[in-house]
Design a protein around this motif. Structure first.
Motif, mmCIF file in Angstrom:
data_model
loop_
_atom_site.group_PDB
_atom_site.id
_atom_site.type_symbol
_atom_site.label_atom_id
_atom_site.label_comp_id
_atom_site.label_asym_id
_atom_site.label_seq_id
_atom_site.Cartn_x
_atom_site.Cartn_y
_atom_site.Cartn_z
ATOM 1 N N THR A 16 0.829 -1.200 0.000
ATOM 2 C CA THR A 16 0.000 0.000 0.000
ATOM 3 C C THR A 16 0.868 1.256 0.000
ATOM 4 O O THR A 16 0.609 2.204 -0.744
ATOM 5 C CB THR A 16 -0.961 0.014 1.200
ATOM 6 N N PHE A 17 1.907 1.250 0.843
ATOM 7 C CA PHE A 17 2.816 2.402 0.845
ATOM 8 C C PHE A 17 3.516 2.558 -0.501
ATOM 9 O O PHE A 17 3.625 3.667 -1.033
ATOM 10 C CB PHE A 17 3.854 2.289 1.966
ATOM 11 N N VAL A 28 -10.357 19.790 -7.931
ATOM 12 C CA VAL A 28 -10.079 18.746 -8.928
ATOM 13 C C VAL A 28 -8.878 17.912 -8.487
ATOM 14 O O VAL A 28 -8.899 16.680 -8.576
ATOM 15 C CB VAL A 28 -9.844 19.368 -10.319
ATOM 16 N N PHE A 29 -7.835 18.574 -7.991
ATOM 17 C CA PHE A 29 -6.659 17.822 -7.551
ATOM 18 C C PHE A 29 -6.999 16.934 -6.356
ATOM 19 O O PHE A 29 -6.551 15.788 -6.296
ATOM 20 C CB PHE A 29 -5.503 18.753 -7.200
ATOM 21 N N ALA A 30 -7.782 17.437 -5.425
ATOM 22 C CA ALA A 30 -8.165 16.640 -4.257
ATOM 23 C C ALA A 30 -8.960 15.403 -4.679
ATOM 24 O O ALA A 30 -8.732 14.302 -4.164
ATOM 25 C CB ALA A 30 -8.977 17.477 -3.277
ATOM 26 N N ALA A 31 -9.879 15.578 -5.618
ATOM 27 C CA ALA A 31 -10.669 14.440 -6.101
ATOM 28 C C ALA A 31 -9.785 13.430 -6.820
ATOM 29 O O ALA A 31 -9.915 12.217 -6.611
ATOM 30 C CB ALA A 31 -11.779 14.930 -7.024
ATOM 31 N N ALA A 32 -8.880 13.917 -7.656
ATOM 32 C CA ALA A 32 -7.975 13.018 -8.380
ATOM 33 C C ALA A 32 -7.049 12.284 -7.408
ATOM 34 O O ALA A 32 -6.800 11.079 -7.555
ATOM 35 C CB ALA A 32 -7.162 13.803 -9.399
ATOM 36 N N ALA A 33 -6.551 12.986 -6.409
ATOM 37 C CA ALA A 33 -5.658 12.370 -5.424
ATOM 38 C C ALA A 33 -6.398 11.320 -4.602
ATOM 39 O O ALA A 33 -5.865 10.233 -4.335
ATOM 40 C CB ALA A 33 -5.054 13.436 -4.518
ATOM 41 N N ALA A 34 -7.619 11.611 -4.208
ATOM 42 C CA ALA A 34 -8.398 10.656 -3.422
ATOM 43 C C ALA A 34 -8.716 9.414 -4.244
ATOM 44 O O ALA A 34 -8.593 8.282 -3.757
ATOM 45 C CB ALA A 34 -9.685 11.306 -2.925
ATOM 46 N N GLY A 35 -9.122 9.610 -5.478
ATOM 47 C CA GLY A 35 -9.405 8.474 -6.350
ATOM 48 C C GLY A 35 -8.175 7.625 -6.599
ATOM 49 O O GLY A 35 -8.234 6.387 -6.587
ATOM 50 N N THR A 36 -7.047 8.278 -6.791
ATOM 51 C CA THR A 36 -5.790 7.569 -7.002
ATOM 52 C C THR A 36 -5.401 6.791 -5.751
ATOM 53 O O THR A 36 -4.924 5.655 -5.839
ATOM 54 C CB THR A 36 -4.678 8.564 -7.379
ATOM 55 N N ALA A 37 -5.620 7.364 -4.581
ATOM 56 C CA ALA A 37 -5.287 6.682 -3.326
ATOM 57 C C ALA A 37 -6.137 5.428 -3.134
ATOM 58 O O ALA A 37 -5.628 4.378 -2.738
ATOM 59 C CB ALA A 37 -5.472 7.634 -2.148
ATOM 60 N N VAL A 38 -7.418 5.524 -3.427
ATOM 61 C CA VAL A 38 -8.305 4.365 -3.294
ATOM 62 C C VAL A 38 -7.890 3.273 -4.280
ATOM 63 O O VAL A 38 -7.804 2.092 -3.921
ATOM 64 C CB VAL A 38 -9.785 4.767 -3.518
ATOM 65 N N LEU A 39 -7.610 3.664 -5.503
ATOM 66 C CA LEU A 39 -7.178 2.700 -6.505
ATOM 67 C C LEU A 39 -5.881 2.018 -6.081
ATOM 68 O O LEU A 39 -5.754 0.790 -6.168
ATOM 69 C CB LEU A 39 -6.998 3.392 -7.855
ATOM 70 N N ALA A 40 -4.927 2.793 -5.607
ATOM 71 C CA ALA A 40 -3.641 2.232 -5.173
ATOM 72 C C ALA A 40 -3.831 1.265 -4.011
ATOM 73 O O ALA A 40 -3.221 0.194 -3.980
ATOM 74 C CB ALA A 40 -2.686 3.357 -4.778
ATOM 75 N N LYS A 41 -4.682 1.616 -3.079
ATOM 76 C CA LYS A 41 -4.919 0.745 -1.921
ATOM 77 C C LYS A 41 -5.546 -0.573 -2.349
ATOM 78 O O LYS A 41 -5.154 -1.655 -1.880
ATOM 79 C CB LYS A 41 -5.820 1.454 -0.904
ATOM 80 N N ARG A 42 -6.519 -0.517 -3.247
ATOM 81 C CA ARG A 42 -7.182 -1.741 -3.701
ATOM 82 C C ARG A 42 -6.239 -2.624 -4.504
ATOM 83 O O ARG A 42 -6.233 -3.843 -4.346
ATOM 84 C CB ARG A 42 -8.417 -1.403 -4.521
ATOM 85 N N VAL A 43 -5.442 -2.010 -5.372
ATOM 86 C CA VAL A 43 -4.486 -2.782 -6.161
ATOM 87 C C VAL A 43 -3.456 -3.437 -5.242
ATOM 88 O O VAL A 43 -3.104 -4.609 -5.420
ATOM 89 C CB VAL A 43 -3.800 -1.883 -7.218
ATOM 90 N N ALA A 44 -2.981 -2.704 -4.246
ATOM 91 C CA ALA A 44 -1.998 -3.248 -3.309
ATOM 92 C C ALA A 44 -2.589 -4.398 -2.499
ATOM 93 O O ALA A 44 -1.941 -5.435 -2.318
ATOM 94 C CB ALA A 44 -1.501 -2.154 -2.378
#
Length: 95
Positions: free
Chosen positions: A20-21, A59-75
């Motif tokens: 995840t990290f 927009v950046f906050a939404a993109a960052a949050a979406g990217t974080a969720v995606l990264a966590k799920r993939v990890a």
């Protein structure tokens, strides 16, 4: 081995944390690179910066949050697959 098969093992928990990290770091770098290419500006680092446009910050906050969720799920999925492969390999060696 865990007493309950649905209970994650310590190795799986540690693997998930490490992945995840790593995925979060990679996602953050990728988002910053994409942001720079799309907007021509560096990615925002301070949300309370008075020079930062409200729309850009949102927009950046939404993109960052979406990217974080995606990264966590993939990890998490990657850690589960790795743990399953390790368990299968261990079962073959002990059998």
């Amino acid at each position: 081995m865990a007493e309950n098969e649905t209970e994650p093992t310590l190795a799986l928990k540690i693997g998930t944390i490490v992945l995840t990290f790593a995925a979060g770091w990679a996602a953050q770098k990728a988002l910053a690179l994409i942001w720079k290419q799309v907007t021509g500006k560096d990615a925002p680092t301070k949300p309370d910066d008075p020079d930062l446009d409200l729309v850009q910050a949102t927009v950046f906050a939404a993109a960052a949050a979406g990217t974080a969720v995606l990264a966590k799920r993939v990890a998490a999925r990657g850690a589960q697959r790795a743990a399953a492969r390790i368990a299968a390999r261990s079962a073959r060696h002990t059998a």
